[in-house]
Scaffold this active site. Structure first.
Site, PDB file in Angstrom:
ATOM      1  N   SER A  78       0.851  -1.187   0.000  1.00 27.75           N
ATOM      2  CA  SER A  78       0.000   0.000   0.000  1.00 27.75           C
ATOM      3  C   SER A  78       0.884   1.233   0.000  1.00 27.75           C
ATOM      4  O   SER A  78       2.052   1.184   0.417  1.00 27.75           O
ATOM      5  CB  SER A  78      -0.860   0.008   1.272  1.00 27.75           C
ATOM      6  OG  SER A  78      -1.531   1.244   1.409  1.00 27.75           O
TER       7      SER A  78
ATOM      8  N   TYR B 115      -2.050   0.419  10.781  1.00 25.94           N
ATOM      9  CA  TYR B 115      -2.108  -0.090   9.401  1.00 25.94           C
ATOM     10  C   TYR B 115      -0.811   0.265   8.661  1.00 25.94           C
ATOM     11  O   TYR B 115      -0.219  -0.576   7.980  1.00 25.94           O
ATOM     12  CB  TYR B 115      -3.338   0.482   8.683  1.00 25.94           C
ATOM     13  CG  TYR B 115      -3.476  -0.010   7.260  1.00 25.94           C
ATOM     14  CD1 TYR B 115      -3.716  -1.353   6.983  1.00 25.94           C
ATOM     15  CD2 TYR B 115      -3.350   0.871   6.179  1.00 25.94           C
ATOM     16  CE1 TYR B 115      -3.830  -1.810   5.675  1.00 25.94           C
ATOM     17  CE2 TYR B 115      -3.467   0.422   4.870  1.00 25.94           C
ATOM     18  CZ  TYR B 115      -3.700  -0.913   4.622  1.00 25.94           C
ATOM     19  OH  TYR B 115      -3.811  -1.373   3.326  1.00 25.94           O
TER      20      TYR B 115
HETATM   21  P1  NAP Z   1     -11.075  -6.758   0.863  1.00 27.43           P
HETATM   22  O1  NAP Z   1     -12.016  -6.584  -0.265  1.00 27.43           O
HETATM   23  O2  NAP Z   1     -11.563  -6.523   2.245  1.00 27.43           O
HETATM   24  O3  NAP Z   1     -10.420  -8.218   0.746  1.00 27.43           O
HETATM   25  C1  NAP Z   1      -9.538  -8.673   1.758  1.00 27.43           C
HETATM   26  C2  NAP Z   1      -9.240 -10.139   1.525  1.00 27.43           C
HETATM   27  O4  NAP Z   1      -8.370 -10.593   2.571  1.00 27.43           O
HETATM   28  C3  NAP Z   1     -10.492 -11.005   1.558  1.00 27.43           C
HETATM   29  O5  NAP Z   1     -10.419 -11.960   0.525  1.00 27.43           O
HETATM   30  C4  NAP Z   1     -10.398 -11.690   2.919  1.00 27.43           C
HETATM   31  O6  NAP Z   1     -10.974 -12.982   2.844  1.00 27.43           O
HETATM   32  C5  NAP Z   1      -8.881 -11.809   3.092  1.00 27.43           C
HETATM   33  N1  NAP Z   1      -8.506 -12.025   4.484  1.00 27.43           N
HETATM   34  C6  NAP Z   1      -8.714 -11.207   5.547  1.00 27.43           C
HETATM   35  N2  NAP Z   1      -8.252 -11.798   6.666  1.00 27.43           N
HETATM   36  C7  NAP Z   1      -7.744 -13.006   6.281  1.00 27.43           C
HETATM   37  C8  NAP Z   1      -7.132 -14.071   6.984  1.00 27.43           C
HETATM   38  N3  NAP Z   1      -6.933 -14.034   8.313  1.00 27.43           N
HETATM   39  N4  NAP Z   1      -6.747 -15.156   6.293  1.00 27.43           N
HETATM   40  C9  NAP Z   1      -6.948 -15.219   4.958  1.00 27.43           C
HETATM   41  N5  NAP Z   1      -7.510 -14.246   4.235  1.00 27.43           N
HETATM   42  C10 NAP Z   1      -7.916 -13.153   4.906  1.00 27.43           C
HETATM   43  O7  NAP Z   1      -9.807  -5.773   0.692  1.00 27.43           O
HETATM   44  P2  NAP Z   1      -8.843  -5.447  -0.544  1.00 27.43           P
HETATM   45  O8  NAP Z   1      -8.903  -3.999  -0.760  1.00 27.43           O
HETATM   46  O9  NAP Z   1      -9.071  -6.366  -1.660  1.00 27.43           O
HETATM   47  O10 NAP Z   1      -7.441  -5.741   0.157  1.00 27.43           O
HETATM   48  C11 NAP Z   1      -6.454  -6.590  -0.400  1.00 27.43           C
HETATM   49  C12 NAP Z   1      -5.081  -6.025  -0.056  1.00 27.43           C
HETATM   50  O11 NAP Z   1      -4.936  -4.747  -0.654  1.00 27.43           O
HETATM   51  C13 NAP Z   1      -4.818  -5.820   1.436  1.00 27.43           C
HETATM   52  O12 NAP Z   1      -3.535  -6.296   1.750  1.00 27.43           O
HETATM   53  C14 NAP Z   1      -4.899  -4.320   1.618  1.00 27.43           C
HETATM   54  O13 NAP Z   1      -4.073  -3.890   2.677  1.00 27.43           O
HETATM   55  C15 NAP Z   1      -4.359  -3.859   0.274  1.00 27.43           C
HETATM   56  N6  NAP Z   1      -4.754  -2.491  -0.097  1.00 27.43           N
HETATM   57  C16 NAP Z   1      -6.061  -2.119  -0.153  1.00 27.43           C
HETATM   58  C17 NAP Z   1      -6.401  -0.825  -0.501  1.00 27.43           C
HETATM   59  C18 NAP Z   1      -7.807  -0.345  -0.547  1.00 27.43           C
HETATM   60  O14 NAP Z   1      -8.034   0.883  -0.518  1.00 27.43           O
HETATM   61  N7  NAP Z   1      -8.787  -1.221  -0.670  1.00 27.43           N
HETATM   62  C19 NAP Z   1      -5.385   0.101  -0.798  1.00 27.43           C
HETATM   63  C20 NAP Z   1      -4.060  -0.314  -0.754  1.00 27.43           C
HETATM   64  C21 NAP Z   1      -3.762  -1.608  -0.410  1.00 27.43           C
HETATM   65  P3  NAP Z   1     -11.795 -13.746   4.008  1.00 27.43           P
HETATM   66  O15 NAP Z   1     -12.465 -12.702   4.836  1.00 27.43           O
HETATM   67  O16 NAP Z   1     -12.702 -14.621   3.218  1.00 27.43           O
HETATM   68  O17 NAP Z   1     -10.749 -14.520   4.756  1.00 27.43           O
END
Ligand code: NAP
Length: 243
Positions: free
Chosen positions: A143, A156
């Site tokens: 991120s 975070y």
């Molecule tokens: P999201 O839609 O909330 O998806 C998060 C994913 O992580 C889900 O598939 C969830 O699956 C999984 N997860 C959470 N806890 C877990 C665990 N203990 N074991 C296995 N899987 C787990 O969020 P996203 O935006 O796609 O995030 C993906 C990545 O992008 C993250 O690392 C986040 O920090 C990064 N990111 C996001 C943003 C943003 O603005 N959205 C920006 C920069 C970076 P389950 O709940 O089914 O386990």
């Protein structure tokens, strides 16, 4: 026409929704078979059917990526099914935003374990065979919060800086054995991320964020570089966000 990742095998953590889901599909569209893992098995099964429609194989492994025994099972199931893994995408992640005093020790553990411990466990499991084979890709969905401090994101940011430090150090271990390390650093992405822990689904600015598919394309870019090239860092921002 064959894809750029024909018959490569990728593991994508956090594949049940958001960036992980889009990444699994983007890799499959390039010809990869995909091990999709997260805790929500129903969502993974739906995604597996979509990957099947692309004539690629998907293996569903319901697992908590922060648990050592679950990651061992993920490693064994992936190798039993496909024999080898070429690409690991460390994507699973969570966040809670707010002033430092509003973050409990339990929430600290939740963020650090999901974002950093899971990264450590998965990389530790899958990297050694890549080093022996002298081919592989380890991608971190980090991120912008891993590159600078942001207001109301102390913990975070700490988890994402930890991933960044881990990735830069890991690159030293990998480069001379032809394993490529990439850290993707997106700004805001329109997913389910932090809903209820700092973001709300009805926030109109979400529409101006990046889409999951934008980040998925960056992952594909990272793992399809020519042999002499590795892309270590990809910074991405929505047009509405300043640097
Ligand atoms: P999201 O839609 O909330 O998806 C998060 C994913 O992580 C889900 O598939 C969830 O699956 C999984 N997860 C959470 N806890 C877990 C665990 N203990 N074991 C296995 N899987 C787990 O969020 P996203 O935006 O796609 O995030 C993906 C990545 O992008 C993250 O690392 C986040 O920090 C990064 N990111 C996001 C943003 C943003 O603005 N959205 C920006 C920069 C970076 P389950 O709940 O089914 O386990």
């Amino acid at each position: 026409m064959p894809g750029r990742l024909e018959d490569k095998v990728a593991v994508v953590t956090g594949a049940s929704r958001g960036i992980g889901r889009a990444t699994a599909l983007a890799l499959a569209k390039q010809g990869a078979h995909v091990v999709i893992t997260a805790r929500a098995e129903d969502e993974l099964n739906t995604l597996a059917r979509e990957i099947g429609e692309l004539r690629r194989e998907a293996l569903v492994v319901a697992a908590d990526a922060s648990r050592e025994d679950d990651v061992e099972r993920l490693f064994c199931d992936a190798h039993d099914k496909f024999g080898q893994v070429d690409i690991l995408v460390n994507n699973a992640g969570v966040g809670k935003f707010g002033a430092l005093a509003s973050i409990s020790p339990e929430e600290y553990d939740w963020m650090m374990n999901t974002n950093m411990r899971a990264t450590f466990l998965c990389t530790r499991a899958f990297l050694p065979k890549m080093l022996v084979r002298q081919e592989g890709w380890i991608v971190f969905v980090g991120s912008v919060a891993g590159l600078k401090g942001l207001p109301h994101e102390t913990v975070y940011c700490a988890t994402k800086h930890a991933q960044y430090g881990f990735a830069t150090a890991l690159d030293h271990e990998c480069r001379d054995r032809n394993v490529k390390v990439s850290y993707i650093a997106p700004g805001g992405v329109n997913t389910y991320f932090a809903f209820g822990t700092g973001r709300t689904p009805d926030d109109p600015t979400l529409n101006e964020f990046l889409d999951s598919e934008d980040v998925a394309e960056a992952v594909v870019f990272a793992v399809t570089q020519p042999p002499k090239s590795r892309v270590f860092l990809i910074g991405m921002r929505p047009m509405r966000e300043a640097l």
